[in-house]
Write a protein that holds these residues in place. Structure first.
Motif, PDB file in Angstrom:
ATOM      1  N   ARG A  32     -38.916  -4.940 -10.704  1.00 39.29           N
ATOM      2  CA  ARG A  32     -37.743  -4.383  -9.263  1.00 39.29           C
ATOM      3  C   ARG A  32     -38.120  -3.130  -8.156  1.00 39.29           C
ATOM      4  O   ARG A  32     -38.736  -3.038  -7.942  1.00 39.29           O
ATOM      5  N   SER A  35     -35.405  -0.168  -1.816  1.00 35.28           N
ATOM      6  CA  SER A  35     -34.546  -0.345  -1.768  1.00 35.28           C
ATOM      7  C   SER A  35     -35.675  -0.593  -0.440  1.00 35.28           C
ATOM      8  O   SER A  35     -37.064  -0.513   0.287  1.00 35.28           O
ATOM      9  N   GLU A  36     -34.158  -1.291   0.327  1.00 31.75           N
ATOM     10  CA  GLU A  36     -34.893  -2.051   1.549  1.00 31.75           C
ATOM     11  C   GLU A  36     -34.955  -0.284   2.203  1.00 31.75           C
ATOM     12  O   GLU A  36     -35.975  -0.321   3.452  1.00 31.75           O
ATOM     13  N   ASN A  37     -33.913   0.459   2.135  1.00 34.77           N
ATOM     14  CA  ASN A  37     -34.094   1.739   2.636  1.00 34.77           C
ATOM     15  C   ASN A  37     -35.352   2.955   2.524  1.00 34.77           C
ATOM     16  O   ASN A  37     -36.345   2.929   3.299  1.00 34.77           O
ATOM     17  N   GLN A  38     -35.811   2.625   1.444  1.00 36.05           N
ATOM     18  CA  GLN A  38     -37.066   2.788   0.835  1.00 36.05           C
ATOM     19  C   GLN A  38     -38.639   2.538   1.648  1.00 36.05           C
ATOM     20  O   GLN A  38     -39.193   2.949   1.887  1.00 36.05           O
ATOM     21  N   ARG A  47     -34.593  -1.549   9.138  1.00 30.99           N
ATOM     22  CA  ARG A  47     -34.392  -1.932   7.500  1.00 30.99           C
ATOM     23  C   ARG A  47     -34.355  -3.417   7.682  1.00 30.99           C
ATOM     24  O   ARG A  47     -34.262  -4.416   7.380  1.00 30.99           O
ATOM     25  N   ARG A  65     -32.260 -11.696  -5.726  1.00 26.94           N
ATOM     26  CA  ARG A  65     -31.361 -10.420  -5.586  1.00 26.94           C
ATOM     27  C   ARG A  65     -30.175 -10.315  -6.477  1.00 26.94           C
ATOM     28  O   ARG A  65     -30.075 -11.805  -6.672  1.00 26.94           O
ATOM     29  N   GLY A  70     -29.833  -4.747  -7.627  1.00 28.14           N
ATOM     30  CA  GLY A  70     -31.173  -4.888  -6.294  1.00 28.14           C
ATOM     31  C   GLY A  70     -32.265  -6.091  -7.140  1.00 28.14           C
ATOM     32  O   GLY A  70     -31.506  -6.570  -6.177  1.00 28.14           O
TER      33      GLY A  70
END
Length: 250
Positions: A32, A35-38, A47, A65, A70
């Motif tokens: 995995r 996230s996109e933000n991370q 983003r 996806r 995730g």
């Protein structure tokens, strides 16, 4: 133009960074991705830029996806090098098959468009150019390419020049005509060597089989106008071709 080049450069740089990040992941622990933000915070980009690269890798079959869960690395898809998607240059296919690639522009000739007129968006009586080239894998002939195009696209002089020799025809067309090839339609079938003796004599080895893989490709520009009609004959005993398909959206 400069702004577009910078955007493409940022995209490619981020793509390389994400691929390097994936290669360092411990898949025995998890496949995995953050996230996109991370990821955006990690690589100091927006983003939206992250989402663009992830979507591209998903389309290539390298990522999966899962709704509400995730984004995950598709290990088999990620490790599969020789895919036909996205658009890949022939030398890259040869290189990813484990060979040293090279090519030779054989000759260019003019002919009437005839039955190819519909594929090139011209009249059957229009004169087109056929550019013939041969690709090698460790000095073994492995692909024979014929690119058909409207006569005015690239002159014979330019095609034979050192600037075009050894580089992608797509890049040459963009450099000399400002026409960018953006997408294509490909048909894949097999052909018997006896039906194309003038081509198979280059590709078929003495102990090889008597069939070739044929890729028939119509390339379109940014305005969806046909630019090239290419036929690529491949010795599949040397070159392996793969295609990853996303079946989740059927």
């Amino acid at each position: 133009m400069k702004e577009e080049q910078e955007k493409n450069s940022l995209h490619e740089e981020l793509r390389k960074k994400i691929l390097n990040y994936i290669m360092r992941m411990d898949f025995s622990f998890s496949t995995r991705l953050p996230s996109e933000n991370q990821l955006a915070a990690k690589f100091l980009v927006s983003r939206g830029t992250i989402r663009s690269v992830l979507s591209e890798l998903e389309t290539e079959g390298k990522l999966l996806r899962k709704q509400g869960s995730g984004t995950y690395v598709n290990i088999r898809g990620f490790m599969l090098e020789t895919t036909l998607y996205p658009r890949i240059e022939m030398r890259s296919i040869i290189r990813k098959n484990g060979y040293v690639p090279s090519s030779e522009n054989l000759f260019i000739r003019q002919s009437r468009a005839g039955t190819w007129a519909a594929l090139l968006g011209c009249s059957p009586d229009d004169v087109i150019q056929e550019a013939h080239g041969l690709y090698f894998a460790d000095d073994r002939p492995c692909m024979y390419c014929i690119d058909r195009m409207r006569k005015e696209l690239i002159s014979e002089e330019i095609w034979k020049s050192n600037k075009v020799q050894g580089q992608s025809l797509y890049k040459a067309i963009k450099e000399f005509t400002d026409t960018e090839i953006c997408w294509d339609i490909m048909r894949i079938r097999s052909v018997n060597c006896d039906s194309v003796p003038e081509i198979s004599r280059y590709l078929v080895e003495n102990d090889g089989n008597r069939s070739l893989v044929l890729l028939e490709i119509v390339n379109y520009d940014q305005n969806s106008r046909p630019v090239l009609y290419g036929t690529i004959y491949v010795n599949a005993d040397i070159i392996q071709l793969n295609l990853i398909r996303d079946l989740t959206k059927l």
